[in-house]
Write a protein that holds these residues in place. Structure first.
Motif, mmCIF file in Angstrom:
data_model
loop_
_atom_site.group_PDB
_atom_site.id
_atom_site.type_symbol
_atom_site.label_atom_id
_atom_site.label_comp_id
_atom_site.label_asym_id
_atom_site.label_seq_id
_atom_site.Cartn_x
_atom_site.Cartn_y
_atom_site.Cartn_z
ATOM 1 N N VAL A 174 1.159 -1.488 -0.110
ATOM 2 C CA VAL A 174 -0.368 0.306 0.045
ATOM 3 C C VAL A 174 1.137 1.749 0.300
ATOM 4 C CG1 VAL A 174 -1.374 1.290 1.518
ATOM 5 C CG2 VAL A 174 -1.742 -0.694 0.816
ATOM 6 N N TRP A 181 1.729 6.756 -7.083
ATOM 7 C CA TRP A 181 0.702 7.399 -7.435
ATOM 8 C C TRP A 181 1.684 8.822 -7.958
ATOM 9 C CZ3 TRP A 181 -3.336 4.297 -4.692
ATOM 10 C CH2 TRP A 181 -3.905 3.410 -5.276
ATOM 11 N N VAL A 217 -3.477 -7.791 -3.932
ATOM 12 C CA VAL A 217 -4.619 -7.501 -4.328
ATOM 13 C C VAL A 217 -5.873 -6.555 -4.452
ATOM 14 C CG1 VAL A 217 -7.081 -8.069 -5.610
ATOM 15 C CG2 VAL A 217 -4.969 -8.929 -6.142
ATOM 16 N N VAL A 218 -5.489 -6.900 -2.401
ATOM 17 C CA VAL A 218 -6.165 -6.034 -1.381
ATOM 18 C C VAL A 218 -6.020 -4.743 -1.137
ATOM 19 C CG1 VAL A 218 -7.466 -6.187 0.923
ATOM 20 C CG2 VAL A 218 -7.782 -8.592 -0.529
ATOM 21 N N VAL A 220 -4.602 -2.802 -3.023
ATOM 22 C CA VAL A 220 -5.417 -1.907 -4.147
ATOM 23 C C VAL A 220 -5.900 -0.969 -3.676
ATOM 24 C CG1 VAL A 220 -5.744 -1.240 -6.581
ATOM 25 C CG2 VAL A 220 -4.165 -3.030 -5.864
ATOM 26 N N PRO A 221 -7.447 -1.584 -3.566
ATOM 27 C CA PRO A 221 -8.722 -0.977 -3.413
ATOM 28 C C PRO A 221 -8.561 0.398 -1.963
ATOM 29 C CG PRO A 221 -8.676 -3.173 -2.902
ATOM 30 C CD PRO A 221 -7.974 -2.764 -3.910
ATOM 31 N N LEU A 222 -7.940 -0.709 -0.508
ATOM 32 C CA LEU A 222 -6.996 0.277 0.601
ATOM 33 C C LEU A 222 -6.317 1.538 -0.272
ATOM 34 C CD1 LEU A 222 -7.093 0.362 3.105
ATOM 35 C CD2 LEU A 222 -5.098 -0.831 3.165
ATOM 36 N N LEU A 224 -6.727 3.351 -2.559
ATOM 37 C CA LEU A 224 -7.022 3.933 -3.438
ATOM 38 C C LEU A 224 -8.259 4.852 -2.249
ATOM 39 C CD1 LEU A 224 -8.890 1.933 -6.740
ATOM 40 C CD2 LEU A 224 -7.066 3.889 -6.724
ATOM 41 N N THR A 225 -8.729 3.748 -1.179
ATOM 42 C CA THR A 225 -10.014 3.977 0.219
ATOM 43 C C THR A 225 -8.626 5.926 0.676
ATOM 44 O OG1 THR A 225 -10.806 2.533 -0.458
ATOM 45 C CG2 THR A 225 -10.892 3.879 1.866
ATOM 46 N N GLU A 227 -6.206 7.645 0.039
ATOM 47 C CA GLU A 227 -6.056 8.459 -1.364
ATOM 48 C C GLU A 227 -6.725 9.158 -1.472
ATOM 49 O OE1 GLU A 227 -3.347 10.086 -4.235
ATOM 50 O OE2 GLU A 227 -3.124 8.772 -2.211
ATOM 51 N N SER A 244 -19.513 9.791 -11.299
ATOM 52 C CA SER A 244 -19.816 9.296 -10.566
ATOM 53 C C SER A 244 -21.267 8.731 -11.145
ATOM 54 C CB SER A 244 -18.894 8.290 -9.500
ATOM 55 O OG SER A 244 -18.819 7.160 -9.322
#
Length: 249
Positions: A174, A181, A217-218, A220-222, A224-225, A227, A244
């Protein structure tokens, strides 16, 4: 040493106190973070005597291979790759400090605050460690890693008394993702460094047997959250969410 010098300057130099104090708080965050991490991870040992590793191992096996065992064999065959991965993995706090410095001196700043994203990732990671305790394949399969991946057993909680429950998700990955990014506005040299760090961290998390592929894999959404939470301009976040919703309608 840095914290001590900044602390003495803040105490004895009234003229520079307002200038030094923000730097002191930022510098002190790293040792505090490391001490906090050690304590929290140690607590997971007695809070969760059983881990859920077999569920993660079964998921990775459903892909047709065990990625952590594959990368572990790469490390055994290529010693240089192993050493580079080890250095990148163990010096992540130094890379985080470098990212702080680079972002603050860059001509353009990212919309999200990097410090806030790092803190959010650490806190969320430690929470998930307790919701889904796991230790990594090397702590479950021992000498079978990385050359003899066993057949995926029926998933069930298993006892493990030897390692902190910090596999799910990979907070190392993470942090590397966040650095990558945030490197977009930087010059090309630190951007290359950030990309290399991301690749090396991904390999290290798998090859040293501390994580399963699903842990990455998990992550990545963490990432994004946290961020999204760290975006300085809340109006930007609101506009993104509203756009959205319109697309869905």
């Amino acid at each position: 040493g840095t914290v001590a010098v900044l602390g003495l300057t803040a105490l004895w130099s009234e003229q520079r106190r307002s200038e030094v104090w923000p730097a002191l708080k930022l510098a002190a965050a790293f040792p505090i973070f490391l001490m906090y991490s050690g304590f929290v991870l140690a607590c997971t040992l007695f809070m969760h005597p059983k881990t859920l590793d077999l569920f993660l191992y079964r998921f990775d096996g459903s892909l047709g291979l065990q990625p952590s065992f594959v990368v572990g064999r790469w490390f055994h065959s290529w010693g240089l790759l192993r050493q580079v991965a080890y250095i990148g993995y163990e010096t992540l706090p130094l890379s985080m400090a470098y990212a702080f410095l680079t972002e603050r001196t860059a001509k353009r700043r990212h919309k999200a605050d990097l410090v806030t994203a790092f803190v959010g990732a650490a806190l969320a990671g430690y929470l998930i460690y307790n919701l889904f305790p796991a230790v990594g394949p090397i702590h479950i399969f021992g000498g079978q890693f990385p050359f003899s991946p066993p057949a995926a057993p029926i998933p069930a909680p298993i006892a493990n008394a030897g390692a902190p429950r910090n596999a799910m998700p990979s907070v190392h990955f993470v942090m590397a993702l966040l650095i990558f990014w945030h490197s977009r506005p930087w010059s090309w040299v630190p951007r290359i460094f950030a990309g290399a760090l991301l690749v090396v961290t991904a390999l290290a998390t798998l090859g040293f047997g501390e994580h399963y592929l699903i842990d990455l894999v998990v992550a990545v959404p963490l990432a994004l959250t946290v961020e999204a939470i760290a975006i300085r301009d809340t109006g930007v976040a609101w506009q993104i969410g509203r756009a959205s919703c319109r697309e869905r309608v």
